[in-house]
Scaffold this motif. Structure first.
Motif, mmCIF file in Angstrom:
data_model
loop_
_atom_site.group_PDB
_atom_site.id
_atom_site.type_symbol
_atom_site.label_atom_id
_atom_site.label_comp_id
_atom_site.label_asym_id
_atom_site.label_seq_id
_atom_site.Cartn_x
_atom_site.Cartn_y
_atom_site.Cartn_z
ATOM 1 N N LYS A 1 0.836 -1.209 0.000
ATOM 2 C CA LYS A 1 0.000 0.000 0.000
ATOM 3 C C LYS A 1 0.868 1.255 0.000
ATOM 4 O O LYS A 1 0.573 2.229 -0.710
ATOM 5 C CB LYS A 1 -0.931 -0.004 1.209
ATOM 6 C CG LYS A 1 -1.844 1.214 1.282
ATOM 7 C CD LYS A 1 -2.690 1.228 2.554
ATOM 8 C CE LYS A 1 -3.781 0.194 2.528
ATOM 9 N NZ LYS A 1 -4.713 0.345 3.692
ATOM 10 N N SER A 2 1.947 1.243 0.790
ATOM 11 C CA SER A 2 2.816 2.410 0.867
ATOM 12 C C SER A 2 3.425 2.746 -0.495
ATOM 13 O O SER A 2 3.418 3.913 -0.928
ATOM 14 C CB SER A 2 3.924 2.163 1.894
ATOM 15 O OG SER A 2 4.794 3.259 1.987
ATOM 16 N N ASN A 3 3.943 1.748 -1.198
ATOM 17 C CA ASN A 3 4.534 1.992 -2.516
ATOM 18 C C ASN A 3 3.498 2.500 -3.506
ATOM 19 O O ASN A 3 3.777 3.389 -4.316
ATOM 20 C CB ASN A 3 5.183 0.716 -3.049
ATOM 21 C CG ASN A 3 6.457 0.360 -2.296
ATOM 22 O OD1 ASN A 3 6.995 1.175 -1.554
ATOM 23 N ND2 ASN A 3 6.930 -0.865 -2.484
ATOM 24 N N MET A 4 2.308 1.925 -3.472
ATOM 25 C CA MET A 4 1.257 2.338 -4.404
ATOM 26 C C MET A 4 0.903 3.807 -4.202
ATOM 27 O O MET A 4 0.775 4.570 -5.174
ATOM 28 C CB MET A 4 0.020 1.462 -4.208
ATOM 29 C CG MET A 4 -1.160 1.845 -5.089
ATOM 30 S SD MET A 4 -2.603 0.781 -4.833
ATOM 31 C CE MET A 4 -3.121 1.320 -3.185
ATOM 32 N N MET A 5 0.736 4.221 -2.948
ATOM 33 C CA MET A 5 0.329 5.596 -2.677
ATOM 34 C C MET A 5 1.451 6.590 -2.984
ATOM 35 O O MET A 5 1.181 7.759 -3.294
ATOM 36 C CB MET A 5 -0.111 5.739 -1.223
ATOM 37 C CG MET A 5 -1.232 4.818 -0.799
ATOM 38 S SD MET A 5 -2.655 4.836 -1.924
ATOM 39 C CE MET A 5 -3.238 6.516 -1.730
ATOM 40 N N ARG A 6 2.700 6.161 -2.919
ATOM 41 C CA ARG A 6 3.822 7.078 -3.140
ATOM 42 C C ARG A 6 4.278 7.129 -4.599
ATOM 43 O O ARG A 6 4.884 8.116 -5.030
ATOM 44 C CB ARG A 6 4.984 6.692 -2.222
ATOM 45 C CG ARG A 6 4.734 7.106 -0.778
ATOM 46 C CD ARG A 6 5.737 6.527 0.188
ATOM 47 N NE ARG A 6 5.704 7.227 1.469
ATOM 48 C CZ ARG A 6 4.799 7.004 2.418
ATOM 49 N NH1 ARG A 6 3.858 6.088 2.227
ATOM 50 N NH2 ARG A 6 4.824 7.696 3.547
ATOM 51 N N THR A 7 4.002 6.085 -5.354
ATOM 52 C CA THR A 7 4.401 6.073 -6.769
ATOM 53 C C THR A 7 3.249 6.401 -7.705
ATOM 54 O O THR A 7 3.476 6.767 -8.864
ATOM 55 C CB THR A 7 4.966 4.696 -7.163
ATOM 56 O OG1 THR A 7 3.933 3.699 -7.009
ATOM 57 C CG2 THR A 7 6.163 4.333 -6.286
ATOM 58 N N GLY A 8 2.030 6.264 -7.216
ATOM 59 C CA GLY A 8 0.876 6.487 -8.079
ATOM 60 C C GLY A 8 0.660 5.364 -9.067
ATOM 61 O O GLY A 8 -0.041 5.543 -10.074
ATOM 62 N N ILE A 9 1.237 4.195 -8.806
ATOM 63 C CA ILE A 9 1.130 3.041 -9.704
ATOM 64 C C ILE A 9 0.454 1.895 -8.961
ATOM 65 O O ILE A 9 0.861 1.548 -7.845
ATOM 66 C CB ILE A 9 2.518 2.598 -10.206
ATOM 67 C CG1 ILE A 9 3.158 3.712 -11.034
ATOM 68 C CG2 ILE A 9 2.416 1.305 -11.009
ATOM 69 C CD1 ILE A 9 4.591 3.418 -11.432
ATOM 70 N N VAL A 10 -0.563 1.300 -9.574
ATOM 71 C CA VAL A 10 -1.228 0.132 -9.008
ATOM 72 C C VAL A 10 -0.674 -1.100 -9.712
ATOM 73 O O VAL A 10 -0.975 -1.332 -10.890
ATOM 74 C CB VAL A 10 -2.755 0.196 -9.184
ATOM 75 C CG1 VAL A 10 -3.418 -0.984 -8.469
ATOM 76 C CG2 VAL A 10 -3.299 1.510 -8.654
ATOM 77 N N PRO A 11 0.158 -1.898 -9.032
ATOM 78 C CA PRO A 11 0.806 -3.032 -9.704
ATOM 79 C C PRO A 11 -0.110 -4.249 -9.760
ATOM 80 O O PRO A 11 -0.556 -4.750 -8.737
ATOM 81 C CB PRO A 11 2.020 -3.299 -8.804
ATOM 82 C CG PRO A 11 1.560 -2.891 -7.430
ATOM 83 C CD PRO A 11 0.591 -1.762 -7.622
ATOM 84 N N ALA A 12 -0.387 -4.729 -10.971
ATOM 85 C CA ALA A 12 -1.161 -5.963 -11.098
ATOM 86 C C ALA A 12 -0.305 -7.162 -10.728
ATOM 87 O O ALA A 12 -0.740 -8.063 -10.012
ATOM 88 C CB ALA A 12 -1.693 -6.118 -12.515
ATOM 89 N N TYR A 13 0.913 -7.174 -11.219
ATOM 90 C CA TYR A 13 1.877 -8.236 -10.887
ATOM 91 C C TYR A 13 3.217 -7.819 -11.459
ATOM 92 O O TYR A 13 3.345 -7.597 -12.670
ATOM 93 C CB TYR A 13 1.442 -9.582 -11.463
ATOM 94 C CG TYR A 13 2.223 -10.757 -10.910
ATOM 95 C CD1 TYR A 13 1.784 -11.430 -9.776
ATOM 96 C CD2 TYR A 13 3.407 -11.179 -11.508
ATOM 97 C CE1 TYR A 13 2.500 -12.500 -9.250
ATOM 98 C CE2 TYR A 13 4.126 -12.252 -10.996
ATOM 99 C CZ TYR A 13 3.664 -12.901 -9.868
ATOM 100 O OH TYR A 13 4.378 -13.959 -9.337
ATOM 101 N N GLY A 14 4.233 -7.708 -10.613
ATOM 102 C CA GLY A 14 5.539 -7.283 -11.095
ATOM 103 C C GLY A 14 5.452 -5.913 -11.744
ATOM 104 O O GLY A 14 4.946 -4.957 -11.163
ATOM 105 N N ALA A 15 5.907 -5.809 -12.980
ATOM 106 C CA ALA A 15 5.884 -4.535 -13.700
ATOM 107 C C ALA A 15 4.552 -4.277 -14.385
ATOM 108 O O ALA A 15 4.323 -3.183 -14.924
ATOM 109 C CB ALA A 15 7.018 -4.505 -14.725
ATOM 110 N N LEU A 16 3.665 -5.251 -14.396
ATOM 111 C CA LEU A 16 2.363 -5.098 -15.051
ATOM 112 C C LEU A 16 1.455 -4.205 -14.216
ATOM 113 O O LEU A 16 1.247 -4.443 -13.027
ATOM 114 C CB LEU A 16 1.715 -6.471 -15.234
ATOM 115 C CG LEU A 16 0.331 -6.484 -15.895
ATOM 116 C CD1 LEU A 16 0.432 -6.013 -17.340
ATOM 117 C CD2 LEU A 16 -0.277 -7.887 -15.814
#
Length: 747
Positions: A580-595
């Motif tokens: 959750k922390s990475n998602m909120m700070r990068t603005g990217i929702v990771p489906a899996y890995g780089a996807l």
């Protein structure tokens, strides 16, 4: 709520809870015959044999003996008293009133007055220890869990304030009293060497009133053949005038009983609550101004797990006076000066004309308190350890003291007008977004009203669907689904500076783990802000979106674990997890890995408008964390005049400082074309651990949601249902209920 196990000496327990008549009264203790039949139990070779011999002595089976518990009969079970259970473990028994002794093998949980459990003589079969300070984790777990299972069958099926449980291990026994704040247990004693102690326990119990035995005097069992029983059966029958549930269903001018429309799903749920022969029906009283109202209920539709805690039950109920269906919530609320009853909060919201909140019918305290948490160490030493499961001994030469750090629980009932659907019943993505928008609007109304309220527990379990009837521009009426923001009990008003108006008395987190903002998780001592609440709505959107809307995530189970259920230890609580922390700070929702996660436009697999909603909102929250993580920039902004420092994140953060931009984004996207086939089945496997964790988290209280330290398994977050939490049971329909109603189902 801390799990409490309080140790009383046997004389103290008897004096407090099982008092005997004084000498000279009509029936004194010395008029009871002294039973020595317990001696034969020493020769018993099995628990079953010991239980049967014990029952013969208690029931006074010999021609010259009198029963030790006059007016009651002890009945033993052949194996286990659980429906559909093949387990052969302990021998269980119970005391029943003589007029209601079961004639078959079924335990009749609704009639039991005292539970009796038998164990072998090994010391490990006793879950309690007369010495103090032994934490729950070191008790014989299996024995304790089986004991809790028995008690957890009685409490939901009866209307109780407390339950007496007699534990027999070989020739040793102890008497215990359980309520929603814990258990009080006596010294262990040898009833062969001291049969007088056992005699006095059972005799004292027989002298108690029903209320003294722990039954709720505001509840009356509805017996077959009574007018109330027949009325319930009549109202459960399907009628041709019942309204269909689907949104857009036309509604005639006159429908339902006495001109009032009745939704078919409400009547169906009420009918299902009456079908099981193993669940009794009740007539419950709810306080009102100047009196009380009476409601008829069957099996609970929602049921919070565990014995210790709020014990929330939700019913589809019938108003005995008007014969209307309503939702009734029975719970044990925190009884403290700074805990506002939920009904008072709903009344204030209604007076402030806040939209999309439950409509209050009546509510009130029942003047019944859970007693266990009131007793602590006194003369034998006051422990400062507040860890779960700590046992405390009640001193011998001082009165019990109250510890103000405890939350005392009081029995409470609330009735609201409508019976709601769970949020996952939405039919398509556009409808789902519309329902969340209604909940955000309710939050905005409350925040912008003179009440200045923050909800403080935004979660999928607190956003419900209210099918209602609205008049269209053409003048016709039709069914419309609206979102409702429920469970306002944890709400607090803000002062002029936007801070909680009430000072926190202890480290306490509010919220439900999957939906708490990353900032609130990492800063548990800071009060909630509107930005945290709006982020919680965002997490509800994403959490249900990835589960129920078509998307490109190859492993939804992994996604849910990584983003919503992972955590870090922080202040002794669960801090924000890396996902959750990475998602909120990068603005990217990771489906899996780089996807990157993308939502699909129904069968055509094109991108859905839902992506725009998630993407824009996430960019606003990402800007907030850019400021949070950059103290130098914050310092320059604080000391600069307007326009002196340019930072793109400033305008983005401003969009989540109030509700306007968030609601405008909803309205903009709802005006677009959406697919009607973008919903799919729940993509969490039914047997996946995440299902159980999510279910428990949505039913449990926020203050305990991540209080376990250094626990490696996510399942341990769900605990054993012993939190004192804000169980979600407001207006929820579980349309899969059966004779084991709710399976402690998330709402």
């Amino acid at each position: 709520m801390v799990n409490t196990a309080v140790h009383f000496s046997l004389p103290q327990f008897q004096a407090k809870f099982l008092p005997l008549p004084k000498k000279g009264s009509k029936r004194t203790r010395y008029s009871m015959p002294l039973q020595r039949g317990f001696e034969s139990i020493q020769q018993c070779t099995s628990e079953k044999e010991a239980a049967e011999q014990f029952a013969q002595v208690v029931n006074g089976s010999s021609p010259t003996a009198e029963p030790l518990c006059p007016g009651y009969k002890m009945v033993t079970a052949e194996k286990r008293w659980y429906v559909k259970s093949n387990e052969e473990s302990t021998v269980d028994a119970a005391l029943f009133p003589e007029a209601h002794v079961p004639a078959d093998a079924h335990p009749r949980w609704e009639r039991q007055r005292m539970v009796i459990q038998f164990r072998g003589s090994d010391i490990d079969n006793d879950p309690f220890d007369d010495e103090t300070g032994i934490p729950l984790d070191y008790w014989p777990k299996k024995v304790y869990q089986q004991l809790c299972e028995d008690i957890d069958h009685v409490f939901p099926r009866q209307q109780r304030t407390a339950l007496f449980v007699l534990l027999v291990s070989g020739t040793m026994a102890r008497i215990t009293r359980w309520d929603r704040s814990g258990t009080i247990f006596s010294d262990a004693f040898d009833f062969v060497e001291n049969p007088v102690a056992m005699r006095d326990i059972l005799w004292g119990f027989s002298l108690l009133s029903s209320e003294g035995q722990g039954l709720d005097p505001t509840a009356v069992l509805v017996e077959p053949g009574t007018e109330e029983y027949k009325t319930m059966d009549e109202l459960a029958r399907e009628r041709p005038t019942d309204l269909a549930l689907a949104e857009g269903t036309p509604v005639p001018d006159q429908a339902g009983d006495a001109g009032e429309p009745v939704f078919g799903y409400v009547r169906m749920m009420f009918a299902k609550s009456l079908r099981s022969p193993f669940w009794p029906r009740w007539k419950l009283s709810v306080p009102t101004t100047g009196g009380c109202k009476v409601y008829l209920v069957g099996m609970p539709i929602t049921l919070s797990p565990g014995i210790i805690g709020r014990g929330t039950r939700g019913y589809v109920a019938v108003d005995w006076e008007t014969k209307r269906f309503v939702w009734l919530k029975d719970t044990w609320r925190p009884n403290s000066p700074d805990a506002t009853p939920e009904g008072d909060m709903l009344k204030a919201l209604q007076d402030a004309h806040v939209r999309h909140v439950p409509v209050l019918e009546c509510h009130g305290d029942l003047d019944q308190d859970a007693l266990t948490s009131r007793y602590l160490y006194t003369s034998r030493g006051l422990r400062t350890d507040r860890s779960a499961g700590t046992k405390r001994r009640y001193g011998t030469d001082e009165s019990p003291i109250e510890d103000t750090r405890y939350r005392f629980l009081r029995h409470y009932r609330l009735v609201v007008r409508d019976v709601y659907l769970r949020l996952e019943r939405f039919t398509c993505g556009k409808q789902f977004v519309s329902l969340i928008r209604d909940a955000v609007l309710a939050h905005a109304d409350a925040y912008n009203s003179p009440l200045r309220l923050l909800h403080r527990d935004i979660s999928s379990g607190n956003i419900m669907i209210r099918p209602t009837i609205e008049t269209q521009a053409s003048g016709s009426r039709q069914v419309v689904w609206r979102g409702v923001l429920t469970d306002w009990e944890l709400a607090k008003s803000l002062n002029d500076n936007g801070q909680d108006s009430q000072t926190r008395r202890q480290i306490e987190r509010t919220g439900t783990l999957p939906f708490i903002s990353a900032y609130a998780l990492d800063h548990p001592l800071e009060p909630m802000k509107v930005e945290d609440e709006l982020e919680a709505f965002f997490h509800v959107l994403l959490f249900f979106g990835v589960r129920y809307l078509k998307n490109n995530a190859p492993d939804v189970q992994r996604f849910v674990h990584f983003i919503f259920l992972s955590y870090e230890t922080n202040w002794g609580m669960g801090g924000c997890g890396r996902g959750k922390s990475n998602m909120m700070r990068t603005g990217i929702v990771p489906a899996y890995g780089a996807l990157r996660l993308k939502f699909l436009n129904g069968a055509e697999n094109e991108q859905s408008p839902f992506n725009v909603l998630i993407g824009k909102a996430l960019e606003w929250f990402r800007a907030r964390y850019e400021l949070v993580d950059n103290p130098g920039l914050r310092k320059r902004l604080e000391g600069a005049k307007s326009g002196e420092v340019e930072a793109p994140c400033i305008s983005q953060v401003a969009k989540i400082s109030n509700h306007t931009a968030f609601l405008d984004l909803f309205d903009e996207l709802l005006a677009k074309e959406w697919p009607t086939d973008d919903k799919t089945k729940d993509q969490l496997d039914e047997d996946d651990e995440a299902q159980d964790v999510v279910a428990q988290l949505l039913l449990r209280a926020a203050p305990q949601v991540a209080a376990q330290q250094d626990q490696g398994r996510l399942s341990q977050l769900s605990g054993n249902g012993s939190g004192d939490g804000n169980e979600k049971a407001t207006g929820v329909v579980d349309d899969t209920c059966d004779e084991r109603p709710t399976k402690r189902r998330a709402t």
